[in-house]
Design an enzyme around this catalytic site. Structure first.
Site, mmCIF file in Angstrom:
data_model
loop_
_atom_site.group_PDB
_atom_site.id
_atom_site.type_symbol
_atom_site.label_atom_id
_atom_site.label_comp_id
_atom_site.label_asym_id
_atom_site.label_seq_id
_atom_site.Cartn_x
_atom_site.Cartn_y
_atom_site.Cartn_z
ATOM 1 N N THR A 178 0.879 -1.172 -0.279
ATOM 2 C CA THR A 178 0.072 0.086 0.125
ATOM 3 C C THR A 178 1.035 1.198 0.131
ATOM 4 O O THR A 178 0.808 1.964 -0.945
ATOM 5 C CB THR A 178 -1.001 0.001 1.104
ATOM 6 N N ASN B 171 -3.635 -11.385 3.891
ATOM 7 C CA ASN B 171 -4.443 -10.069 3.852
ATOM 8 C C ASN B 171 -5.444 -9.878 2.746
ATOM 9 O O ASN B 171 -4.914 -9.995 1.614
ATOM 10 C CB ASN B 171 -3.775 -8.919 4.211
ATOM 11 N N GLU B 172 -6.671 -9.869 2.906
ATOM 12 C CA GLU B 172 -7.631 -9.521 2.084
ATOM 13 C C GLU B 172 -7.543 -10.538 0.643
ATOM 14 O O GLU B 172 -7.904 -9.730 -0.432
ATOM 15 C CB GLU B 172 -7.819 -8.184 1.635
ATOM 16 N N GLU C 77 -9.397 -4.869 10.586
ATOM 17 C CA GLU C 77 -8.866 -3.765 9.578
ATOM 18 C C GLU C 77 -10.239 -2.908 9.394
ATOM 19 O O GLU C 77 -11.370 -3.210 9.014
ATOM 20 C CB GLU C 77 -8.386 -4.082 8.500
ATOM 21 N N ARG D 21 -14.852 3.948 3.500
ATOM 22 C CA ARG D 21 -15.648 2.939 3.060
ATOM 23 C C ARG D 21 -16.167 2.073 4.216
ATOM 24 O O ARG D 21 -15.845 1.918 5.381
ATOM 25 C CB ARG D 21 -14.892 2.005 1.991
ATOM 26 N N TRP E 17 1.092 -9.851 4.242
ATOM 27 C CA TRP E 17 0.227 -9.265 2.888
ATOM 28 C C TRP E 17 1.004 -9.732 1.645
ATOM 29 O O TRP E 17 0.264 -10.446 0.720
ATOM 30 C CB TRP E 17 0.572 -7.825 2.953
#
Ligand SMILES: *[C@@H]1O[C@H](CO)[C@@H](O)[C@H](O)[C@H]1NC(C)=O
Ligand SMILES: *[C@@H]1O[C@H](CO)[C@@H](O)[C@H](O)[C@H]1NC(C)=O
Ligand SMILES: *[C@@H]1O[C@H](CO)[C@@H](O)[C@H](O)[C@H]1NC(C)=O
Ligand SMILES: *[C@@H]1O[C@H](CO)[C@@H](O)[C@H](O)[C@H]1NC(C)=O
Ligand SMILES: *[C@@H]1O[C@H](CO)[C@@H](O)[C@H](O)[C@H]1NC(C)=O
Ligand SMILES: *[C@@H]1O[C@H](CO)[C@@H](O)[C@H](O)[C@H]1NC(C)=O
Ligand SMILES: *[C@@H]1O[C@H](CO)[C@@H](O)[C@H](O)[C@H]1NC(C)=O
Length: 665
Positions: free
Chosen positions: A91, A179-180, A256, A378, A133
């Site tokens: 990120t 992650n995600e 998160e 969001r 990640w």
């Protein structure tokens, strides 16, 4: 409205006429309690969000850490979540892996170890949780996927947890999956097995740091998987969960959340979700991405941390409003406390939660954040109405005999722009176990039996200043406290201090790019490596650096100016890039991809030789020098015409840098 009204809320509505007169709410443990509270946390990483924090001079660095972690002082966080660095862009930068290569192990890279120890120093009870990640490329065997060899990945993650214990006395209590990203059932079971086999039975697994449904559905269908997982962690849940997740009877976490610019509106988002993640979604922990905004502000999601510390060169930092909103909950509760069942929505908008330590203490947090002052980044926030209101709370059950509650208040005062955060008011005396509050719009109240709350403060930090216009680093550090040089922010690849012990002439201490294979990525890493530094506003500057290529076959290395993008946008970085290659050529391009060629020609450069590269850009003119001689001049027209300075390599390859200097106008 998308909320489901809680039974208590409905009861309150029935019990009191819906008018401007006081609505009443019961706070009681009669009939049992709600879920166990697991704490409020901050996330360092995902990625490189604490990069600049480590370079702060004392005493400012310690002050920032105190505002984050010290009990009864500031945010007084209960949980610190960190990234398990994987060499990939995550990120806002890359974080180094403990295993760059298959036969490599090192538990002293990066700054997350240091941060965890600093947090623990301040709060020995802080809960540590970790999550990968990206992963180093060797682990994917050339594929951008970590699960083809799930045992290798499980061993890799468990080694990190063992390393934390062995080298830093850090006990990681929770670990996540990936992650995600999609989870792999076989991997989760193997991770459980590998943890248990390694004497880490007490480490709990969170899955899957993504959406509720897929993991909840899998847990319901697979008892073995259910036995492996302790917590369902969802990201940015918008305060709601799904029936399948509730049906698993697992702990539910917003593992998160937030990710919002840290002004008063960001604090409004945080206040609303800290309460409503439990009221609407039964979530017993909320973790902020990110912990502290300590990365160049022009990288993606600038200032989306609980506070801002992005100027180690000046020492300036900002104790942003979310710190004090966090304190409303964290200073008066602890993991292990329990929510009361009597939580809910206020009749005229807003919410209240109540928690107890089971020994007579009670903490009530009330928020009346209006829709327009509490949206998070969001997901979209459905419309709701909120007006000022009078609320009477009746304490019953074991709380009926409480005589006095401490009162802490935040008033956002958006109209006057004069907010007051976390102010201690006169304690309220309870009459027959009851108290009444006049609640205005955009307020947060804590009422509590806990008397230890404190609004910590230090003298104002130094004033904000731009990055110094003249900056140099020769990387001559004997035992560097961190593996990376100050202020360099790696955006693809990893740049580390390096010592050459075999009579290398003047270049004993250098900085070396060490990632030699494309990582198992989490986002779009560039195909080149790059580390940025300096002031994004720079237009006219000279960047000079000694460079040393180690990739004999098709190595290349660059210095750059006006670099426009980093983080997850790094592949689209524009700027002026001056490259030399081991095949004796040079190139000047206006993109990191090396496609938009402004000039090219012969340089005579080769591997394993030191060269001094110099790039000067001034208005629309650029000049490149090799070993002090002009190699090329060219005109540049760039949008935007400004950006960071940078160094990097043409591919994932070993290369060294020395005597970096930048002079800006
Ligand atoms: C509340 O917590 C404090 C510690 O903060 C403790 O000393 C006290 O005994 C607890 N119980 C009550 C009823 O206040
Ligand atoms: C908010 O109040 C207005 C005016 O009373 C009303 O028209 C609107 O439907 C309400 N919105 C919601 C989401 O309740
Ligand atoms: C408190 O409760 C008692 C018994 O219900 C009642 O007699 C008394 O008037 C109440 N006191 C106040 C101040 O409301
Ligand atoms: C270290 O220095 C020696 C002597 O100059 C040189 O041959 C060698 O390539 C250097 N090694 C590295 C890894 O830089
Ligand atoms: C470059 O750095 C080395 C030490 O790393 C130093 O010995 C040398 O003098 C420097 N060269 C220049 C031109 O600054
Ligand atoms: C030199 O190497 C670079 C990078 O690999 C390549 O783009 C270029 O075409 C090569 N030039 C020659 C003359 O081989
Ligand atoms: C950069 O140089 C150009 C040309 O000399 C000048 O027009 C411009 O104002 C300079 N920019 C800054 C920020 O100094």
């Amino acid at each position: 409205m998308c909320w489901r009204l809680s039974a208590v809320f409905v009861a309150a509505l029935l019990a009191s006429p819906r008018s401007s007169s006081a609505d009443t709410y019961v706070l009681s443990d009669d009939g049992g309690l709600g879920r166990d509270f697991d704490g409020i946390g901050g996330l360092s990483g995902g990625g490189a969000t604490s990069r600049l924090l480590v370079n702060y001079p004392e005493p400012h660095r310690s002050q920032i850490l105190d505002y984050l972690f010290k009990p009864n002082f500031g945010a007084s966080l209960h949980i610190l979540k960190v990234e398990i660095g994987g060499d990939g862009q995550t990120t806002d930068g890359t974080e180094p892996s403990h295993m760059h290569y298959e036969d490599d192990e090192n538990y002293f890279r990066g700054y997350e170890w240091w941060l965890m120890k600093e947090a623990k120093k301040r709060n020995p009870d802080i809960v540590l949780t970790a999550l990968p990640w990206s992963f180093p490329g060797w682990l994917g065997h050339g594929k951008d996927w970590p699960y083809d060899f799930p045992d290798v990945t499980a061993n890799y993650v468990v080694k990190w947890i063992l390393g934390a214990k062995k080298y830093h006395d850090l006990h990681i209590q929770y670990v996540g999956i990936w992650n995600e990203r999609n989870f792999d059932v076989k991997y989760i079971k193997l991770l459980r097995y590998t943890l248990d086999k390694s004497g880490l039975e007490e480490v709990r697994i969170i899955a899957s740091d993504n959406l509720w449904e897929p993991i909840a559905q899998s847990l319901l269908l697979d008892p073995e998987l259910s036995g492996a997982v302790d917590v369902i962690g969802a990201h940015y849940p918008g305060t709601v969960t799904v029936p399948q997740a509730l049906k698993t009877l697992k702990k539910l976490w917003a593992s998160e959340d937030y990710s919002t610019y840290n002004d008063a509106m960001g604090a409004g988002c945080w206040a609303r979700i800290l309460n409503q993640n439990y009221v609407n979604g039964q979530m017993t922990s909320t973790i902020s991405w990110n912990l502290v905004a300590s990365y160049y502000e022009e990288l993606p999601f600038g200032r989306c941390g609980l506070m801002t510390a992005q100027e180690p060169w000046s020492g300036n930092y900002v104790v942003s409003p979310p710190i004090w909103i966090t304190a409303h909950t964290t200073q008066f509760t602890q993991p292990g406390w329990t929510y009361l069942r009597t939580v809910g929505h206020l009749a005229q908008g807003g919410s209240y939660v109540a928690l107890t330590d089971g020994k007579g203490n009670l903490t009530v947090v009330i928020e009346t954040m209006t829709h327009d002052h509490s949206a998070c980044i969001r997901p979209p926030l459905p419309a709701f109405n909120l007006t000022s209101q009078t609320a009477t709370f009746n304490l019953r059950g074991s709380f009926a005999s409480i005589k006095e509650l401490q009162v802490w208040r935040s008033q956002f005062n958006f109209k006057t722009q004069k907010p007051s955060f976390f102010e201690k008011l006169t304690a309220v005396k309870l009459v027959n176990g009851s108290f009444t509050l006049d609640l205005a719009e955009d307020e947060v109240y804590t009422l509590t039996t806990v008397t230890t709350g404190r609004k910590g403060s230090y003298a104002d930090p130094p004033p904000s200043a731009r990055f110094p216009k003249a900056y140099k680093d020769n990387f001559d550090v004997q035992d560097p406290p961190f593996s990376e040089a100050p202020n360099f922010a790696d955006q693809t690849g990893v740049f580390e201090y390096f010592v050459n012990t075999t009579d290398p002439g003047p270049h004993v201490f250098t900085m070396r790019q060490v990632v030699t294979q494309r990582p198992v990525t989490w986002t779009a890493d560039a195909d080149q490596t790059i580390s940025v530094i300096g002031d994004y506003k720079w237009q006219n500057l000279s960047v000079t650096c000694d460079v040393f290529m180690e990739n004999v076959k098709n190595g290349g290395i660059f210095v750059a100016a006006r670099v426009s993008k980093g983080g997850q946008d790094v592949r689209r970085a524009k700027g002026v890039f001056f490259w030399v290659f081991v095949n004796g050529t040079y190139k000047v391009t206006s993109d990191i991809g090396g496609q938009a060629v402004l000039a090219e020609g012969k340089s005579g450069t080769e591997a394993f030789t030191w060269y001094t590269l110099s790039l000067t850009v001034e208005g629309q003119k650029a000049t490149g020098m090799l070993n002090g001689k002009v190699l090329w001049t060219n005109s540049v027209q760039l949008q935007p015409p400004n950006g960071w300075a940078a160094i990097g390599t043409a591919s994932f390859e070993l290369a060294q840098f020395d005597n970096f200097s930048v002079v800006a106008e």
